[in-house]
Design a protein around this motif. Structure first.
Motif, PDB file in Angstrom:
ATOM      1  N   ARG A 120       0.807  -1.200   0.071  1.00 26.09           N
ATOM      2  CA  ARG A 120      -0.151   0.086  -0.237  1.00 26.09           C
ATOM      3  C   ARG A 120       0.917   1.255  -0.073  1.00 26.09           C
ATOM      4  O   ARG A 120       0.607   2.259  -0.596  1.00 26.09           O
ATOM      5  N   GLN A 121       2.003   1.113   0.762  1.00 27.82           N
ATOM      6  CA  GLN A 121       2.894   2.179   0.672  1.00 27.82           C
ATOM      7  C   GLN A 121       3.396   2.606  -0.696  1.00 27.82           C
ATOM      8  O   GLN A 121       3.659   3.699  -1.180  1.00 27.82           O
ATOM      9  N   TYR A 122       3.918   1.461  -1.446  1.00 28.98           N
ATOM     10  CA  TYR A 122       4.237   1.526  -2.575  1.00 28.98           C
ATOM     11  C   TYR A 122       3.265   2.191  -3.771  1.00 28.98           C
ATOM     12  O   TYR A 122       3.427   2.860  -4.500  1.00 28.98           O
ATOM     13  N   GLN A 123       2.060   1.446  -3.524  1.00 30.59           N
ATOM     14  CA  GLN A 123       0.903   2.031  -4.468  1.00 30.59           C
ATOM     15  C   GLN A 123       0.689   3.632  -4.267  1.00 30.59           C
ATOM     16  O   GLN A 123       0.206   4.351  -5.249  1.00 30.59           O
ATOM     17  N   ALA A 124       0.462   4.002  -3.216  1.00 26.14           N
ATOM     18  CA  ALA A 124       0.136   5.573  -2.652  1.00 26.14           C
ATOM     19  C   ALA A 124       1.455   6.199  -3.186  1.00 26.14           C
ATOM     20  O   ALA A 124       1.080   7.214  -4.023  1.00 26.14           O
ATOM     21  N   VAL A 125       2.636   6.046  -3.041  1.00 29.57           N
ATOM     22  CA  VAL A 125       3.480   7.008  -3.322  1.00 29.57           C
ATOM     23  C   VAL A 125       3.778   6.971  -5.020  1.00 29.57           C
ATOM     24  O   VAL A 125       4.440   7.897  -5.498  1.00 29.57           O
ATOM     25  N   ASN A 126       3.223   5.927  -5.677  1.00 36.11           N
ATOM     26  CA  ASN A 126       3.443   5.853  -7.055  1.00 36.11           C
ATOM     27  C   ASN A 126       1.865   6.187  -7.802  1.00 36.11           C
ATOM     28  O   ASN A 126       2.081   6.309  -9.140  1.00 36.11           O
ATOM     29  N   GLY A 127       1.189   6.524  -7.091  1.00 37.62           N
ATOM     30  CA  GLY A 127      -0.215   6.855  -7.433  1.00 37.62           C
ATOM     31  C   GLY A 127      -1.259   5.849  -8.329  1.00 37.62           C
ATOM     32  O   GLY A 127      -1.366   6.233  -9.430  1.00 37.62           O
ATOM     33  N   ILE A 128      -1.122   4.669  -7.830  1.00 34.39           N
ATOM     34  CA  ILE A 128      -1.810   3.721  -8.477  1.00 34.39           C
ATOM     35  C   ILE A 128      -2.553   2.783  -7.559  1.00 34.39           C
ATOM     36  O   ILE A 128      -2.766   3.274  -6.426  1.00 34.39           O
ATOM     37  N   ALA A 129      -3.426   1.870  -8.135  1.00 30.74           N
ATOM     38  CA  ALA A 129      -4.447   1.277  -7.231  1.00 30.74           C
ATOM     39  C   ALA A 129      -5.339   2.373  -6.547  1.00 30.74           C
ATOM     40  O   ALA A 129      -5.946   2.979  -7.574  1.00 30.74           O
ATOM     41  N   GLU A 130      -5.588   2.351  -5.192  1.00 30.06           N
ATOM     42  CA  GLU A 130      -6.651   3.326  -4.876  1.00 30.06           C
ATOM     43  C   GLU A 130      -6.344   4.779  -4.916  1.00 30.06           C
ATOM     44  O   GLU A 130      -7.123   5.720  -4.905  1.00 30.06           O
ATOM     45  N   TRP A 131      -5.255   4.946  -5.441  1.00 29.12           N
ATOM     46  CA  TRP A 131      -4.340   6.377  -5.691  1.00 29.12           C
ATOM     47  C   TRP A 131      -4.400   6.861  -7.170  1.00 29.12           C
ATOM     48  O   TRP A 131      -3.737   7.759  -7.535  1.00 29.12           O
TER      49      TRP A 131
END
Length: 351
Positions: A120-131
């Motif tokens: 989830r940290q990876y996805q948030a910082v890269n603007g993918i998945a829920e972000w």
């Protein structure tokens, strides 16, 4: 045997794969490597001072009370609160829905810290998945990593579920939307060619799963958790006998998603399992503590310092933390390390 298993589990989760797949790789260096590369930032880091004229309040978002996040957050808060004369910081802990909720709450300023899975940290910082719609979350900051978390598939022994493929047609709790296990569950199903349409999905918090399984409402559930887990142990001690189902045949996940790595679950933690022993194959991520760039350096410094300098006491809070090392605290981080944490790591010779 138990110590050896914990060591191997930690080692496997520390050795995460690097890149590839359909999800974009970060355009910049992240975590410790990014901070090391920024020599000017390293030069400017100075030990923070603490204003004793006004108390600072901070909250840590965790997870369910029977998981590992909640006692880990409580231990961190207690360590910092014990030094309130030195830091003048008052910390509290809140039970929440998990990783996505915690990250969003931290970014919104509703909480100062949050427990979150490394994926989830990876996805948030890269603007993918829920972000994906919001884009990269540039204010997200890493503090440190904690314990390994393994996607655990628990099933009723009478349901005839021996592999993840056997879930087809069964009622399965995949976790509440926004939780780490929700995404991990759907990734695992997709890796073996199953979709949510192939099962009867239930989407509630993992902590509710044991009661649902015992009542016959569901036949199986996923739970991304550190082991041993009180919640999993509770499930194994009910009248309806349960098994932990291997999650295999998902090798493609490791190339597609750089935060997933192979893992094993030691069945000796759960003596009430129905006719199972040895180690069960699965995969996992790491639990991390995150914060925002808006949180003052002094607050993050205090949290980092107290955990590192009291690491033995911190590890004693839960068996899942037993394999945590100073080196391991800096692994599995995707977001840039908060300067407050970096100050202490430099002082302690960890960088």
């Amino acid at each position: 045997m138990r110590a050896k298993t914990l060591f191997l589990l930690c080692l496997m989760l520390f050795l995460a794969a690097c890149g590839g797949g359909e999800e974009p790789a970060p355009k910049e260096k992240v975590g410790l490597e990014r901070l090391k590369a920024d020599k000017s930032t390293m030069t400017e880091l100075k030990t923070p001072t603490f204003d004793h004229g006004k108390a600072t309040f901070a909250t840590i978002g965790t997870g369910g009370v029977n998981g590992v996040y909640y006692p880990s957050g409580g231990a961190i808060a207690n360590m910092v609160n014990a030094k309130r004369d030195e830091y003048d910081i008052r910390m509290s802990v809140e039970s929440t829905g998990g990783s996505v909720f915690n990250i969003n709450a931290v970014l919104a300023g509703d909480m100062q810290f949050g427990m979150a899975q490394s994926d989830r940290q990876y996805q948030a910082v890269n603007g993918i998945a829920e972000w994906a719609e919001k884009g990269p979350q540039t204010k997200l900051r890493s503090v440190f990593s904690l314990h390994p978390e393994v996607l655990t598939l628990v099933a009723a022994a009478d349901a005839g579920i021996k592999t993840i493929g056997d879930l087809k047609g069964h009622s399965v709790n995949i976790g509440n939307p926004g939780s780490g296990q929700h995404r991990n569950s759907t990734d695992a199903l997709g890796a073996v060619g199953l979709s949510l349409g192939d099962i009867k999905p239930v989407e509630v918090r993992a902590i509710e799963s044991s009661d649902l399984l015992q009542s016959g409402t569901i036949d199986a559930y996923f739970y991304t958790v550190g082991h041993p887990s009180a919640a999993i142990k509770e499930a194994t001690e009910g009248k309806r006998k349960v098994v932990i189902v291997p999650i295999s045949g998902v090798g493609a996940l490791f190339a597609k998603f750089p935060y997933y790595v192979p893992a094993e679950i030691d069945t000796s933690f759960y003596p009430e399992l129905a006719s199972q022993d040895g180690k069960i194959q699965s995969f996992g991520v790491k639990a991390t503590l995150v914060t925002s760039s808006d949180v003052p350096d002094g607050v993050v410094y205090a949290v980092t310092r107290e955990v590192v300098e009291n690491l033995d006491a911190f590890r004693a809070q839960h068996p899942a933390l037993q394999c945590l090392t100073r080196e391991g605290m800096l692994q599995g981080l995707s977001a840039p390390i908060h300067p407050g944490a970096a100050i202490y790591y430099r002082q302690a010779g960890m960088m």
